[in-house]
Design an enzyme around this catalytic site. Structure first.
Site, PDB file in Angstrom:
ATOM      1  N   ARG A 233      20.200  41.028  76.361  1.00 48.72           N
ATOM      2  CA  ARG A 233      21.293  41.524  77.185  1.00 48.72           C
ATOM      3  C   ARG A 233      20.997  41.106  78.619  1.00 48.72           C
ATOM      4  NH1 ARG A 233      23.662  41.810  73.107  1.00 48.72           N
ATOM      5  NH2 ARG A 233      24.671  43.617  72.140  1.00 48.72           N
ATOM      6  N   HIS A 281      26.903  33.687  74.863  1.00 48.76           N
ATOM      7  CA  HIS A 281      26.582  34.783  73.932  1.00 48.76           C
ATOM      8  C   HIS A 281      26.823  34.349  72.473  1.00 48.76           C
ATOM      9  CE1 HIS A 281      26.258  39.422  73.665  1.00 48.76           C
ATOM     10  NE2 HIS A 281      25.893  38.871  72.513  1.00 48.76           N
TER      11      HIS A 281
HETATM   12  P1  NDP Z   1      15.692  46.089  66.892  1.00 51.20           P
HETATM   13  O1  NDP Z   1      16.117  47.453  67.252  1.00 51.20           O
HETATM   14  O2  NDP Z   1      15.391  45.771  65.474  1.00 51.20           O
HETATM   15  O3  NDP Z   1      14.407  45.712  67.739  1.00 51.20           O
HETATM   16  C1  NDP Z   1      14.240  46.082  69.069  1.00 51.20           C
HETATM   17  C2  NDP Z   1      12.804  45.757  69.496  1.00 51.20           C
HETATM   18  O4  NDP Z   1      12.675  45.997  70.900  1.00 51.20           O
HETATM   19  C3  NDP Z   1      11.778  46.645  68.781  1.00 51.20           C
HETATM   20  O5  NDP Z   1      10.628  45.901  68.491  1.00 51.20           O
HETATM   21  C4  NDP Z   1      11.486  47.702  69.839  1.00 51.20           C
HETATM   22  O6  NDP Z   1      10.200  48.282  69.750  1.00 51.20           O
HETATM   23  C5  NDP Z   1      11.568  46.857  71.100  1.00 51.20           C
HETATM   24  N1  NDP Z   1      11.776  47.720  72.257  1.00 51.20           N
HETATM   25  C6  NDP Z   1      12.791  48.574  72.509  1.00 51.20           C
HETATM   26  N2  NDP Z   1      12.595  49.228  73.680  1.00 51.20           N
HETATM   27  C7  NDP Z   1      11.416  48.777  74.159  1.00 51.20           C
HETATM   28  C8  NDP Z   1      10.639  49.075  75.302  1.00 51.20           C
HETATM   29  N3  NDP Z   1      11.051  49.983  76.206  1.00 51.20           N
HETATM   30  N4  NDP Z   1       9.473  48.447  75.466  1.00 51.20           N
HETATM   31  C9  NDP Z   1       9.029  47.547  74.566  1.00 51.20           C
HETATM   32  N5  NDP Z   1       9.716  47.206  73.450  1.00 51.20           N
HETATM   33  C10 NDP Z   1      10.887  47.817  73.257  1.00 51.20           C
HETATM   34  O7  NDP Z   1      16.820  45.108  67.464  1.00 51.20           O
HETATM   35  P2  NDP Z   1      17.200  43.644  66.952  1.00 51.20           P
HETATM   36  O8  NDP Z   1      15.958  42.858  66.837  1.00 51.20           O
HETATM   37  O9  NDP Z   1      18.110  43.713  65.804  1.00 51.20           O
HETATM   38  O10 NDP Z   1      18.071  43.142  68.207  1.00 51.20           O
HETATM   39  C11 NDP Z   1      17.503  43.050  69.497  1.00 51.20           C
HETATM   40  C12 NDP Z   1      18.595  42.843  70.537  1.00 51.20           C
HETATM   41  O11 NDP Z   1      19.087  41.504  70.485  1.00 51.20           O
HETATM   42  C13 NDP Z   1      19.857  43.683  70.377  1.00 51.20           C
HETATM   43  O12 NDP Z   1      19.666  44.984  70.858  1.00 51.20           O
HETATM   44  C14 NDP Z   1      20.878  42.909  71.171  1.00 51.20           C
HETATM   45  O13 NDP Z   1      20.880  43.355  72.511  1.00 51.20           O
HETATM   46  C15 NDP Z   1      20.367  41.468  71.128  1.00 51.20           C
HETATM   47  N6  NDP Z   1      21.258  40.610  70.351  1.00 51.20           N
HETATM   48  C16 NDP Z   1      21.757  39.491  70.971  1.00 51.20           C
HETATM   49  C17 NDP Z   1      22.542  38.608  70.279  1.00 51.20           C
HETATM   50  C18 NDP Z   1      23.006  37.349  70.911  1.00 51.20           C
HETATM   51  O14 NDP Z   1      23.797  36.622  70.300  1.00 51.20           O
HETATM   52  N7  NDP Z   1      22.546  37.015  72.094  1.00 51.20           N
HETATM   53  C19 NDP Z   1      22.894  38.848  68.875  1.00 51.20           C
HETATM   54  C20 NDP Z   1      22.293  40.019  68.319  1.00 51.20           C
HETATM   55  C21 NDP Z   1      21.516  40.860  69.044  1.00 51.20           C
HETATM   56  P3  NDP Z   1       9.761  49.128  68.457  1.00 51.20           P
HETATM   57  O15 NDP Z   1       9.541  48.101  67.369  1.00 51.20           O
HETATM   58  O16 NDP Z   1       8.523  49.793  68.865  1.00 51.20           O
HETATM   59  O17 NDP Z   1      10.912  50.060  68.146  1.00 51.20           O
HETATM   60  C1  OXD Z   2      24.895  41.725  68.945  1.00 53.93           C
HETATM   61  C2  OXD Z   2      25.356  40.694  69.832  1.00 53.93           C
HETATM   62  O1  OXD Z   2      24.379  42.709  69.429  1.00 53.93           O
HETATM   63  O2  OXD Z   2      26.170  39.864  69.445  1.00 53.93           O
HETATM   64  O3  OXD Z   2      25.006  41.530  67.729  1.00 53.93           O
HETATM   65  O4  OXD Z   2      24.919  40.637  70.971  1.00 53.93           O
END
Ligand code: NDP
Ligand code: OXD
Length: 318
Positions: A233, A281
């Site tokens: 993001r 995106h």
């Molecule tokens: P998940 O919820 O599976 O993973 C999130 C990860 O971030 C976890 O490992 C979590 O830690 C870690 N995390 C969260 N908060 C913190 C923090 N404060 N400090 C350190 N680590 C942290 O999400 P996804 O992998 O499914 O997706 C990740 C992000 O990718 C989405 O939230 C979205 O914003 C973005 N996205 C972007 C897309 C694009 O096209 N650009 C498409 C899809 C998603 P822990 O394992 O300990 O919980």
């Molecule tokens: C998602 C994205 O969160 O597209 O899936 O960013």
């Protein structure tokens, strides 16, 4: 009699609302295929439904949808939905888990990693200057990458980069263990991870803890000439700090797929910066053909009173 029976069946059938600007008809058809027993409605002009599957729905959607048993986000990130003032506190919010997005993230990350590991920006510049300038061999293991966020998507990216032979560190909120990846967690371990990284991939959700995480101080931890790829993001990165880091060559190239305001405003310095590569995106799109199967399966489980994965923890924000 048959007409009355059909009316009753329609009235008592499960109702699902699909509300998304993109591929709404594809979603409707795919869900109808998966859940033939349900009535599927599209757009926001629908009766009160049991489930809603949404991406950027109208602000007032929860005023008319008061009987939802669960809300499905069409994306993996839920920061935008969580910011709806009218989102009921106790409504389970379920996000997409992988659904074909992890493979796309891996493709994007491998493309960026290979470009820099093989020094392609250097050779592009050498060509422009008419220089024949072979550089010394670098081993894959000598190229250090960090992946911030080791969830469904970041975990897949970290493992794929490690399998390819790069030296990979990963960072998460809670302790993690991934084959071939040196894992750290918590804010106290972040700066050590950054200081050894030729490339940093951001795959964090946007929360109160991650907003502005990649600021001037953290960018200064990176070795000179690093690469930053933000696939998560826009708000996770401080734009002013990144532009300064680019201008000072602390960051040699930034690959940005996400922005605080999308579409990125005309005239934003990222558009024309010679060392920013931006995409709109698209790092990982949700294929409705796959995702509808995941949603349908979870709806069946919820209907049966079972638990489902991917339910957002409102306190954590993801
Ligand atoms: P998940 O919820 O599976 O993973 C999130 C990860 O971030 C976890 O490992 C979590 O830690 C870690 N995390 C969260 N908060 C913190 C923090 N404060 N400090 C350190 N680590 C942290 O999400 P996804 O992998 O499914 O997706 C990740 C992000 O990718 C989405 O939230 C979205 O914003 C973005 N996205 C972007 C897309 C694009 O096209 N650009 C498409 C899809 C998603 P822990 O394992 O300990 O919980
Ligand atoms: C998602 C994205 O969160 O597209 O899936 O960013």
């Amino acid at each position: 009699m048959a007409v009355v029976f059909i009316r009753l069946a329609l009235q008592f059938a499960m109702k699902i609302l699909v509300c998304t600007a993109k591929e709404q008809e594809g979603w409707r058809a795919a869900l109808a295929d998966q859940l033939p027993e349900a009535n599927i409605y599209v757009g926001h002009d629908a009766p009160s439904c049991d489930y809603a599957v949404v991406w950027k729905p109208p602000d007032n959607i929860f005023d008319s949808q008061r009987s939802l048993k669960a809300l499905f986000s069409l994306g993996a990130g839920v920061n935008r939905l969580l910011a709806y003032p009218s989102l009921p506190q106790d409504l389970p919010l379920v996000r997409m888990e992988d659904c074909g997005m992890a493979a796309q993230m891996v493709e994007y990350a491998l493309y960026v990693a290979l470009r820099h590991y093989r020094r392609m920006p250097f050779y592009e510049q050498a060509q422009l200057n008419g220089h024949w300038s072979p550089q010394p061999l670098r081993l894959r293991s000598e190229f250090h990458i960090s992946v911030l966020g080791l969830g469904v998507l970041g975990g897949s990216v970290a493992r794929a980069l490690a399998d390819f032979g790069f030296t990979v560190s990963g960072w998460s909120r809670s302790p993690k263990s991934l084959p071939g990846v040196r894992c750290g967690h918590g804010i106290s371990e972040l700066e050590a991870i950054l200081s050894g990284s030729h490339a940093v991939f951001l795959l964090l959700p946007l929360t109160s803890e991650t907003a502005g995480l990649i600021n001037r101080r953290r960018l200064e931890q990176l070795p000179i000439g690093s690469v930053v790829a933000n696939l998560s993001r826009g708000e996770v990165v401080d734009d002013g700090a990144l532009l300064s880091a680019l201008d000072g060559w602390r960051v040699a190239e930034a690959h940005l797929d996400v922005f605080e305001h999308e579409p990125l405003a005309p005239g934003h310095p990222y558009w024309t910066h010679p060392r920013v590569s931006l995409t709109p995106h698209i790092a990982a799109l949700t294929p409705y053909q796959v995702a509808a199967g995941q949603v349908a399966e979870k709806i069946r489980r919820l209907q049966a009173g079972d638990k489902v994965s991917g339910v957002v923890d409102r306190a954590r924000g993801y």
